[in-house]
Design a protein around this motif. Structure first.
Motif, PDB file in Angstrom:
ATOM      1  N   TRP A  77       0.797  -1.255  -0.021  1.00  0.00           N
ATOM      2  CA  TRP A  77      -0.221  -0.133  -0.073  1.00  0.00           C
ATOM      3  C   TRP A  77       0.831   1.229  -0.032  1.00  0.00           C
ATOM      4  CZ3 TRP A  77      -1.333   3.090   4.641  1.00  0.00           C
ATOM      5  CH2 TRP A  77      -2.402   4.151   4.186  1.00  0.00           C
ATOM      6  N   LEU A  78       1.688   1.415   0.800  1.00  0.00           N
ATOM      7  CA  LEU A  78       2.851   2.448   1.023  1.00  0.00           C
ATOM      8  C   LEU A  78       3.569   2.728   0.073  1.00  0.00           C
ATOM      9  CD1 LEU A  78       3.359   2.328   4.835  1.00  0.00           C
ATOM     10  CD2 LEU A  78       1.979   3.994   3.677  1.00  0.00           C
ATOM     11  N   TRP A  79       4.311   1.720  -0.489  1.00  0.00           N
ATOM     12  CA  TRP A  79       5.603   1.691  -1.289  1.00  0.00           C
ATOM     13  C   TRP A  79       5.290   1.428  -2.651  1.00  0.00           C
ATOM     14  CZ3 TRP A  79      10.963  -1.138   0.016  1.00  0.00           C
ATOM     15  CH2 TRP A  79      11.824  -0.833  -0.935  1.00  0.00           C
ATOM     16  N   PHE A  80       4.430   0.448  -2.985  1.00  0.00           N
ATOM     17  CA  PHE A  80       3.854   0.163  -4.543  1.00  0.00           C
ATOM     18  C   PHE A  80       2.679   0.690  -4.651  1.00  0.00           C
ATOM     19  CE2 PHE A  80       6.588  -3.676  -3.080  1.00  0.00           C
ATOM     20  CZ  PHE A  80       7.728  -3.442  -3.836  1.00  0.00           C
ATOM     21  N   ARG A  81       1.906   1.617  -3.974  1.00  0.00           N
ATOM     22  CA  ARG A  81       0.641   2.228  -4.114  1.00  0.00           C
ATOM     23  C   ARG A  81      -0.409   1.356  -4.448  1.00  0.00           C
ATOM     24  NH1 ARG A  81       2.249   6.231  -1.112  1.00  0.00           N
ATOM     25  NH2 ARG A  81       3.776   7.689  -1.947  1.00  0.00           N
ATOM     26  N   GLN A  82      -0.517   0.030  -4.042  1.00  0.00           N
ATOM     27  CA  GLN A  82      -1.440  -0.954  -4.197  1.00  0.00           C
ATOM     28  C   GLN A  82      -2.903  -0.397  -3.495  1.00  0.00           C
ATOM     29  OE1 GLN A  82       0.673  -4.308  -3.289  1.00  0.00           O
ATOM     30  NE2 GLN A  82       1.459  -4.556  -5.512  1.00  0.00           N
ATOM     31  N   ALA A  83      -4.017  -0.395  -3.983  1.00  0.00           N
ATOM     32  CA  ALA A  83      -5.075  -0.070  -3.206  1.00  0.00           C
ATOM     33  C   ALA A  83      -5.568  -1.160  -2.471  1.00  0.00           C
ATOM     34  CB  ALA A  83      -6.320   0.348  -4.404  1.00  0.00           C
ATOM     35  N   LEU A  84      -6.127  -0.688  -1.223  1.00  0.00           N
ATOM     36  CA  LEU A  84      -6.792  -1.691  -0.332  1.00  0.00           C
ATOM     37  C   LEU A  84      -8.484  -1.096  -0.172  1.00  0.00           C
ATOM     38  CD1 LEU A  84      -4.202  -1.731   2.327  1.00  0.00           C
ATOM     39  CD2 LEU A  84      -4.751  -3.660   0.741  1.00  0.00           C
ATOM     40  N   ASP A  85      -9.400  -2.175  -0.494  1.00  0.00           N
ATOM     41  CA  ASP A  85     -10.692  -1.822  -0.489  1.00  0.00           C
ATOM     42  C   ASP A  85     -11.108  -2.053   0.974  1.00  0.00           C
ATOM     43  OD1 ASP A  85     -10.814  -4.568  -0.770  1.00  0.00           O
ATOM     44  OD2 ASP A  85     -11.913  -4.501  -2.497  1.00  0.00           O
ATOM     45  N   ALA A  86     -12.365  -1.830   1.362  1.00  0.00           N
ATOM     46  CA  ALA A  86     -12.851  -2.439   2.467  1.00  0.00           C
ATOM     47  C   ALA A  86     -12.773  -3.735   3.027  1.00  0.00           C
ATOM     48  CB  ALA A  86     -14.349  -1.734   2.699  1.00  0.00           C
ATOM     49  N   PRO A  87     -13.203  -4.466   2.128  1.00  0.00           N
ATOM     50  CA  PRO A  87     -12.992  -6.112   2.349  1.00  0.00           C
ATOM     51  C   PRO A  87     -11.631  -6.463   2.883  1.00  0.00           C
ATOM     52  CG  PRO A  87     -14.451  -5.761   0.612  1.00  0.00           C
ATOM     53  CD  PRO A  87     -13.995  -4.435   0.799  1.00  0.00           C
ATOM     54  N   ALA A  88     -10.475  -5.902   2.032  1.00  0.00           N
ATOM     55  CA  ALA A  88      -9.241  -6.109   2.449  1.00  0.00           C
ATOM     56  C   ALA A  88      -8.871  -5.744   3.702  1.00  0.00           C
ATOM     57  CB  ALA A  88      -8.450  -5.420   1.383  1.00  0.00           C
ATOM     58  N   LEU A  89      -9.359  -4.700   4.071  1.00  0.00           N
ATOM     59  CA  LEU A  89      -8.919  -3.827   5.491  1.00  0.00           C
ATOM     60  C   LEU A  89      -9.668  -4.630   6.448  1.00  0.00           C
ATOM     61  CD1 LEU A  89      -9.139   0.073   4.484  1.00  0.00           C
ATOM     62  CD2 LEU A  89      -7.190  -1.211   5.031  1.00  0.00           C
ATOM     63  N   ILE A  90     -10.742  -4.957   6.322  1.00  0.00           N
ATOM     64  CA  ILE A  90     -11.345  -5.817   7.332  1.00  0.00           C
ATOM     65  C   ILE A  90     -10.761  -7.294   7.336  1.00  0.00           C
ATOM     66  CG2 ILE A  90     -13.717  -7.101   7.839  1.00  0.00           C
ATOM     67  CD1 ILE A  90     -15.176  -4.866   6.565  1.00  0.00           C
ATOM     68  N   GLY A  91     -10.366  -7.864   6.355  1.00  0.00           N
ATOM     69  CA  GLY A  91      -9.787  -8.927   6.237  1.00  0.00           C
ATOM     70  C   GLY A  91      -8.445  -8.862   7.130  1.00  0.00           C
ATOM     71  N   MET A  92      -7.511  -7.765   6.882  1.00  0.00           N
ATOM     72  CA  MET A  92      -6.508  -7.525   7.626  1.00  0.00           C
ATOM     73  C   MET A  92      -6.780  -7.447   9.256  1.00  0.00           C
ATOM     74  SD  MET A  92      -3.979  -7.379   5.676  1.00  0.00           S
ATOM     75  CE  MET A  92      -4.600  -8.465   3.973  1.00  0.00           C
ATOM     76  N   GLY A  93      -7.579  -6.695   9.471  1.00  0.00           N
ATOM     77  CA  GLY A  93      -7.872  -6.580  10.934  1.00  0.00           C
ATOM     78  C   GLY A  93      -8.542  -7.968  11.570  1.00  0.00           C
ATOM     79  N   LEU A  94      -9.248  -8.786  10.835  1.00  0.00           N
ATOM     80  CA  LEU A  94      -9.408 -10.110  11.236  1.00  0.00           C
ATOM     81  C   LEU A  94      -8.157 -10.914  11.492  1.00  0.00           C
ATOM     82  CD1 LEU A  94     -12.535 -10.885   9.200  1.00  0.00           C
ATOM     83  CD2 LEU A  94     -12.400 -10.527  11.862  1.00  0.00           C
TER      84      LEU A  94
END
Length: 111
Positions: A77-94
């Protein structure tokens, strides 16, 4: 037990460096990122083997994978500027919640 977590942290850091470099290898056609990737994985597996002497393999692997996924995703996300959508963020949180539950509440950490 503290040393097990230090070794695991070092293993995670080497794995994250190796995986980040792997993206830059362009299919192992670029020498330096390829060398960094191969060496990083070698060191990662060595340091991963150390806590396995006294911790259950499933717990060590879950922590290693979970932390690696979170860190690699953050780098993407930070270095390669890859987008994260809400399901990705929820999955990371889980995933983070799962690693925290293992570390805070599991009785299987001590062998």
């Amino acid at each position: 037990m503290l040393w097990n977590y230090i070794y695991l942290l070092v293993a995670i850091m080497f794995e994250v460096v190796a995986t980040t470099a792997l993206k830059e290898t362009q299919g192992f056609t670029r020498l330096m990122p390829s060398l960094v990737s191969v060496a990083g994985y070698a060191f990662a597996f060595y340091f991963l083997s150390l806590p396995l002497r006294s911790m259950p393999v499933g717990v060590v692997y879950a922590i290693w994978c979970g932390a690696g996924i979170i860190l690699i995703t953050a780098i993407g996300w930070l270095w390669f500027r890859q987008a994260l959508d809400a399901p990705a963020l929820i999955g990371m949180g889980l995933i983070m919640a799962g690693v925290m539950v293992i570390n805070l509440f599991s009785k299987t950490l001590v062998h």
